[in-house]
Write a protein that holds these residues in place. Structure first.
Motif, PDB file in Angstrom:
ATOM      1  N   CYS A 144      36.614  -0.464 -35.351  1.00 52.30           N
ATOM      2  CA  CYS A 144      36.051   0.749 -35.972  1.00 52.30           C
ATOM      3  C   CYS A 144      34.760   0.438 -36.719  1.00 52.30           C
ATOM      4  N   ILE A 145      34.803  -0.607 -37.518  1.00 51.99           N
ATOM      5  CA  ILE A 145      33.634  -0.965 -38.319  1.00 51.99           C
ATOM      6  C   ILE A 145      32.471  -1.375 -37.418  1.00 51.99           C
ATOM      7  N   MET A 146      32.757  -2.177 -36.396  1.00 50.64           N
ATOM      8  CA  MET A 146      31.687  -2.628 -35.497  1.00 50.64           C
ATOM      9  C   MET A 146      31.073  -1.455 -34.720  1.00 50.64           C
ATOM     10  N   ILE A 147      31.900  -0.553 -34.236  1.00 50.99           N
ATOM     11  CA  ILE A 147      31.371   0.602 -33.508  1.00 50.99           C
ATOM     12  C   ILE A 147      30.600   1.507 -34.456  1.00 50.99           C
ATOM     13  N   ASN A 148      31.076   1.630 -35.686  1.00 52.52           N
ATOM     14  CA  ASN A 148      30.336   2.382 -36.710  1.00 52.52           C
ATOM     15  C   ASN A 148      28.947   1.789 -36.912  1.00 52.52           C
ATOM     16  N   ILE A 149      28.885   0.491 -37.023  1.00 52.27           N
ATOM     17  CA  ILE A 149      27.605  -0.196 -37.244  1.00 52.27           C
ATOM     18  C   ILE A 149      26.696  -0.041 -36.025  1.00 52.27           C
ATOM     19  N   LEU A 150      27.254  -0.225 -34.838  1.00 53.82           N
ATOM     20  CA  LEU A 150      26.437  -0.174 -33.619  1.00 53.82           C
ATOM     21  C   LEU A 150      25.974   1.232 -33.261  1.00 53.82           C
ATOM     22  N   THR A 151      26.819   2.239 -33.512  1.00 51.44           N
ATOM     23  CA  THR A 151      26.477   3.587 -33.074  1.00 51.44           C
ATOM     24  C   THR A 151      26.113   4.530 -34.217  1.00 51.44           C
ATOM     25  N   GLY A 152      26.560   4.220 -35.424  1.00 51.91           N
ATOM     26  CA  GLY A 152      26.325   5.105 -36.553  1.00 51.91           C
ATOM     27  C   GLY A 152      27.178   6.370 -36.498  1.00 51.91           C
ATOM     28  N   SER A 153      28.225   6.343 -35.695  1.00 60.14           N
ATOM     29  CA  SER A 153      29.059   7.533 -35.516  1.00 60.14           C
ATOM     30  C   SER A 153      30.519   7.211 -35.798  1.00 60.14           C
ATOM     31  N   ASP A 154      31.070   7.824 -36.853  1.00 57.75           N
ATOM     32  CA  ASP A 154      32.480   7.565 -37.119  1.00 57.75           C
ATOM     33  C   ASP A 154      33.374   8.354 -36.161  1.00 57.75           C
ATOM     34  N   GLY A 155      32.856   9.384 -35.526  1.00 56.60           N
ATOM     35  CA  GLY A 155      33.623  10.106 -34.512  1.00 56.60           C
ATOM     36  C   GLY A 155      33.773   9.295 -33.239  1.00 56.60           C
ATOM     37  N   LEU A 181      50.969   7.193 -35.481  1.00 56.85           N
ATOM     38  CA  LEU A 181      50.483   7.565 -36.811  1.00 56.85           C
ATOM     39  C   LEU A 181      49.836   6.380 -37.524  1.00 56.85           C
ATOM     40  N   LEU A 182      50.343   5.175 -37.265  1.00 57.79           N
ATOM     41  CA  LEU A 182      49.736   3.978 -37.858  1.00 57.79           C
ATOM     42  C   LEU A 182      48.336   3.761 -37.293  1.00 57.79           C
ATOM     43  N   LEU A 183      48.166   4.001 -36.010  1.00 56.20           N
ATOM     44  CA  LEU A 183      46.840   3.903 -35.398  1.00 56.20           C
ATOM     45  C   LEU A 183      45.903   4.924 -36.025  1.00 56.20           C
ATOM     46  N   SER A 184      46.382   6.150 -36.177  1.00 55.71           N
ATOM     47  CA  SER A 184      45.571   7.203 -36.786  1.00 55.71           C
ATOM     48  C   SER A 184      45.188   6.839 -38.219  1.00 55.71           C
ATOM     49  N   ARG A 185      46.148   6.335 -38.967  1.00 54.49           N
ATOM     50  CA  ARG A 185      45.882   5.950 -40.358  1.00 54.49           C
ATOM     51  C   ARG A 185      44.849   4.825 -40.430  1.00 54.49           C
ATOM     52  N   THR A 186      44.949   3.875 -39.518  1.00 52.47           N
ATOM     53  CA  THR A 186      44.004   2.760 -39.499  1.00 52.47           C
ATOM     54  C   THR A 186      42.605   3.235 -39.117  1.00 52.47           C
ATOM     55  N   LEU A 187      42.513   4.172 -38.165  1.00 59.64           N
ATOM     56  CA  LEU A 187      41.214   4.728 -37.789  1.00 59.64           C
ATOM     57  C   LEU A 187      40.539   5.382 -38.989  1.00 59.64           C
ATOM     58  N   GLU A 188      41.322   6.063 -39.798  1.00 58.78           N
ATOM     59  CA  GLU A 188      40.759   6.697 -40.995  1.00 58.78           C
ATOM     60  C   GLU A 188      40.411   5.652 -42.061  1.00 58.78           C
ATOM     61  N   ASP A 189      41.314   4.707 -42.284  1.00 59.95           N
ATOM     62  CA  ASP A 189      41.084   3.686 -43.316  1.00 59.95           C
ATOM     63  C   ASP A 189      39.828   2.864 -43.045  1.00 59.95           C
ATOM     64  N   ALA A 190      39.609   2.532 -41.786  1.00 62.90           N
ATOM     65  CA  ALA A 190      38.465   1.677 -41.462  1.00 62.90           C
ATOM     66  C   ALA A 190      37.277   2.461 -40.912  1.00 62.90           C
ATOM     67  N   GLY A 191      37.540   3.431 -40.052  1.00 59.29           N
ATOM     68  CA  GLY A 191      36.448   4.163 -39.412  1.00 59.29           C
ATOM     69  C   GLY A 191      35.788   5.181 -40.308  1.00 59.29           C
ATOM     70  N   THR A 192      36.579   6.085 -40.851  1.00 59.08           N
ATOM     71  CA  THR A 192      36.022   7.149 -41.696  1.00 59.08           C
ATOM     72  C   THR A 192      35.504   6.604 -43.013  1.00 59.08           C
ATOM     73  N   MET A 193      36.252   5.716 -43.621  1.00 61.31           N
ATOM     74  CA  MET A 193      35.908   5.247 -44.962  1.00 61.31           C
ATOM     75  C   MET A 193      34.687   4.331 -44.993  1.00 61.31           C
ATOM     76  N   THR A 194      34.330   3.729 -43.866  1.00 65.60           N
ATOM     77  CA  THR A 194      33.134   2.871 -43.863  1.00 65.60           C
ATOM     78  C   THR A 194      31.877   3.632 -43.465  1.00 65.60           C
ATOM     79  N   GLY A 195      32.025   4.859 -42.977  1.00 68.07           N
ATOM     80  CA  GLY A 195      30.863   5.660 -42.580  1.00 68.07           C
ATOM     81  C   GLY A 195      29.799   5.783 -43.656  1.00 68.07           C
ATOM     82  N   PRO A 196      30.165   6.115 -44.904  1.00 66.72           N
ATOM     83  CA  PRO A 196      29.154   6.257 -45.961  1.00 66.72           C
ATOM     84  C   PRO A 196      28.462   4.945 -46.343  1.00 66.72           C
ATOM     85  N   LEU A 197      29.007   3.816 -45.911  1.00 67.37           N
ATOM     86  CA  LEU A 197      28.419   2.521 -46.252  1.00 67.37           C
ATOM     87  C   LEU A 197      27.336   2.087 -45.271  1.00 67.37           C
ATOM     88  N   ILE A 198      27.200   2.808 -44.177  1.00 72.09           N
ATOM     89  CA  ILE A 198      26.237   2.439 -43.141  1.00 72.09           C
ATOM     90  C   ILE A 198      25.047   3.396 -43.230  1.00 72.09           C
TER      91      ILE A 198
END
Length: 159
Positions: free
Chosen positions: A35-46, A68-85
């Motif tokens: 999630c974090i790497m794709i966020n960094i490479l694409t700038g898209s948390d979606g 649900l664990l996968l969904s929770r992890t996507l939010e914990d790492a994907g959504t929450m790191t969006g504002p940091l990029i």
């Protein structure tokens, strides 16, 4: 995202990394890392959620972990790191709204860092990890068009 996941490019690119996923902790760690790497490479948390969920759902079901664990992890790492990029939509929005550069406000984004930390703590300790039965895994796999059985290449790689 459709082309990358549909053609299997991401499966090939992440193949070796996914072979090491054998526990709850490693599944959550690798999902968060992707999630974090794709966020960094694409700038898209979606986009990171689409690609990572399609890539990891099979592993989660094979480990008998509830989606649900996968969904929770996507939010914990994907959504929450969006504002940091800085070049992501969330980072641009925050920087523009706050009128502060992303790198200046990021040390104060405690929730972004703590969500990832607690996701890993929970995963490695087993706290709040919902497991599923073999029957539930099979049903969920059919509903999501996921094949749980190993193909010949996976069997050969393990041999």
């Amino acid at each position: 995202a459709g082309i990358v996941t549909g053609t299997g490019m991401m499966d090939v690119a992440m193949g070796k990394l996914l072979q090491g996923v054998k526990s709850v902790g490693s599944a959550v760690f690798i999902t968060g890392f992707q999630c974090i790497m794709i966020n960094i490479l694409t700038g898209s948390d979606g986009l990171n959620k689409i690609i990572t969920s399609n890539l990891m759902i099979r592993k989660f079901l094979k480990l008998r972990l509830h989606p649900l664990l996968l969904s929770r992890t996507l939010e914990d790492a994907g959504t929450m790191t969006g504002p940091l990029i800085p070049w992501s939509a969330a980072g641009l929005y925050m920087a523009t709204t706050l009128k502060v550069p992303t790198l200046k406000y990021s040390p104060y984004c405690f929730l972004s860092f703590l969500s990832i930390l607690f996701a890993l703590i929970y995963a490695y300790s087993g706290i709040k990890i919902k497991r599923i039965t073999d029957e539930e895994a099979t049903t969920m796999a059919v509903e999501r068009s996921v094949v749980l059985e190993d193909n010949e290449e996976e069997k050969a790689a393990r041999a």
